[in-house]
Design a protein around this motif. Structure first.
Motif, short mmCIF file in Angstrom:
data_model
loop_
_atom_site.label_atom_id
_atom_site.label_comp_id
_atom_site.label_asym_id
_atom_site.label_seq_id
_atom_site.Cartn_x
_atom_site.Cartn_y
_atom_site.Cartn_z
N ASN A 30 0.92 -1.20 0.05
CA ASN A 30 -0.01 0.08 -0.05
C ASN A 30 0.90 1.15 -0.08
O ASN A 30 0.51 2.21 -0.67
CB ASN A 30 -0.93 0.17 1.17
N ASP A 31 1.92 1.20 0.81
CA ASP A 31 2.94 2.45 0.96
C ASP A 31 3.53 2.45 -0.58
O ASP A 31 3.74 3.76 -0.84
CB ASP A 31 4.20 2.26 1.85
N CYS A 32 3.77 1.48 -1.28
CA CYS A 32 4.24 1.65 -2.81
C CYS A 32 3.45 2.25 -3.75
O CYS A 32 3.80 3.10 -4.58
CB CYS A 32 4.92 0.30 -3.09
N THR A 33 2.27 1.93 -3.47
CA THR A 33 1.18 2.52 -4.48
C THR A 33 0.80 3.97 -4.11
O THR A 33 -0.34 4.32 -5.06
CB THR A 33 -0.01 1.48 -4.69
N SER A 34 0.67 4.09 -2.75
CA SER A 34 0.14 5.48 -2.52
C SER A 34 1.13 6.54 -1.84
O SER A 34 2.13 5.86 -1.38
CB SER A 34 -1.18 5.37 -1.62
N GLU A 35 0.82 7.44 -2.36
CA GLU A 35 2.12 8.64 -1.90
C GLU A 35 1.60 9.93 -1.34
O GLU A 35 0.51 10.41 -2.16
CB GLU A 35 2.94 8.87 -2.74
N LYS A 36 1.73 10.20 -0.33
CA LYS A 36 0.97 11.87 0.27
C LYS A 36 2.04 12.78 -0.45
O LYS A 36 2.76 12.76 -0.16
CB LYS A 36 1.11 11.81 1.57
N VAL A 37 1.47 13.60 -1.27
CA VAL A 37 1.85 14.81 -1.87
C VAL A 37 1.25 16.17 -1.86
O VAL A 37 -0.19 15.83 -1.68
CB VAL A 37 2.14 14.63 -3.23
N GLU A 38 1.80 17.32 -2.10
CA GLU A 38 1.01 18.40 -2.14
C GLU A 38 0.36 18.35 -3.68
O GLU A 38 1.08 18.20 -4.55
CB GLU A 38 1.84 19.83 -1.96
N LEU A 39 -0.85 18.78 -3.74
CA LEU A 39 -1.49 18.90 -4.87
C LEU A 39 -0.80 19.64 -5.98
O LEU A 39 -0.84 19.20 -7.24
CB LEU A 39 -3.04 19.18 -4.78
N GLN A 40 -0.03 20.66 -5.60
CA GLN A 40 0.60 21.59 -6.85
C GLN A 40 1.51 20.86 -7.32
O GLN A 40 2.20 21.37 -8.36
CB GLN A 40 0.97 22.80 -6.06
N THR A 41 2.15 19.55 -6.74
CA THR A 41 3.34 18.98 -7.35
C THR A 41 2.58 17.95 -8.54
O THR A 41 3.65 17.46 -9.19
CB THR A 41 3.80 18.10 -6.54
N LEU A 42 1.35 17.94 -8.70
CA LEU A 42 0.99 16.85 -9.59
C LEU A 42 0.79 17.56 -11.18
O LEU A 42 0.80 18.81 -11.11
CB LEU A 42 -0.46 16.32 -9.26
N ASN A 43 0.81 16.82 -12.20
CA ASN A 43 0.62 17.22 -13.38
C ASN A 43 -0.67 17.36 -14.00
O ASN A 43 -1.50 16.30 -13.52
CB ASN A 43 1.67 16.51 -14.46
N VAL A 44 -1.17 17.97 -14.85
CA VAL A 44 -2.25 17.82 -15.74
C VAL A 44 -2.59 16.19 -16.12
O VAL A 44 -1.59 15.74 -16.55
CB VAL A 44 -2.71 18.89 -16.74
N GLY A 45 -3.84 15.84 -15.87
CA GLY A 45 -4.12 14.27 -16.04
C GLY A 45 -3.54 13.42 -14.97
O GLY A 45 -4.04 12.20 -15.18
N ASP A 46 -2.75 13.82 -13.80
CA ASP A 46 -2.49 12.98 -12.98
C ASP A 46 -3.88 12.40 -11.97
O ASP A 46 -4.60 13.63 -11.90
CB ASP A 46 -1.54 13.49 -12.22
N ALA A 47 -4.06 11.57 -11.40
CA ALA A 47 -4.96 11.25 -10.52
C ALA A 47 -4.68 11.21 -9.04
O ALA A 47 -3.33 11.03 -8.74
CB ALA A 47 -5.56 9.85 -10.81
#
Length: 215
Positions: A30-47
């Motif tokens: 679960n730790d490998c498939t999920s990662e806590k990040v700030e939303l501003q670090t994601l790109n358009v199209g990311d989920a």
């Protein structure tokens, strides 16, 4: 063969260790498939996931420090837009969707959604100056065209129901709204009282911490 107490105790310890090892492996997966990040670090199209819903980033507004997003899947149940009226501001659906904003902000323990100015211009160009202010809304027809490459049609059990858009057909209240068929084509006039697949949009503040989904 009979087992003494020490043998039984050793077997029990071994079983407990196997269970603990399996639980640890699941936790690591679960730790490998999920990662806590700030939303501003994601790109358009990311989920990403927040408050139990998965979302897709449609636009990052760096200056405003906000992020425009759409729910990745449809809500569980189809819903009518309204009983007879194609006006979003007074619609039954607008009222029904407010709970999603409450769920998100209760889960995050602070105000993470920004109010959005929503363009209510009709398909035929009427109502050009009409807007609404919402925390939870639907895509307009123009937004659907703009972001279509990121909008794969979600799997649904109700393939006959269109996906509802915000845009009315005309300024006549008893006319319909625009919708999207399962093949991605536009239906210019869907009956408001029909049942639609619903895919909300929201604007999040960019520094909210979310769970990144996928690679």
């Amino acid at each position: 063969m009979t087992l003494d107490k020490e043998d039984i105790y050793d077997i029990a310890k071994a079983v407990v260790k196997v269970i603990e090892d399996k639980d640890m492996m699941k936790s690591e997966e679960n730790d490998c498939t999920s990662e806590k990040v700030e939303l501003q670090t994601l790109n358009v199209g990311d989920a990403f996931k927040v408050a139990g819903y998965e979302w897709i980033v449609l636009n990052q507004f760096k200056y405003a420090q906000t992020c425009f997003c759409i729910m990745k899947d449809f809500l569980g149940d189809t819903k009518p837009f309204d009983t007879y009226c194609n006006r979003w501001e007074s619609s039954r659906l607008r009222h029904d969707l407010k709970y999603i904003g409450c769920e998100i902000e209760d889960n995050c323990h602070h105000d993470v959604l920004q109010y959005m100015e929503r363009d209510l211009m009709a398909l035929d160009g009427t109502m050009a100056n009409e807007i609404s202010i919402d925390k939870v809304s639907l895509l307009t027809l123009d937004e659907y065209r703009l972001y279509r490459e990121y909008l794969e049609y979600p799997k649904t059990n109700n393939k006959l129901a269109e996906w509802a858009l915000l845009t009315p057909t005309t300024n006549c209240e008893t006319d319909g709204i625009c919708g999207v068929r399962i093949d991605g084509s536009i239906v210019p006039s869907c009956t408001c009282s029909g049942y639609f697949n619903i895919r909300p949009v929201c604007t999040f503040i960019s520094d909210v911490v979310v769970e990144k989904v996928g690679s």
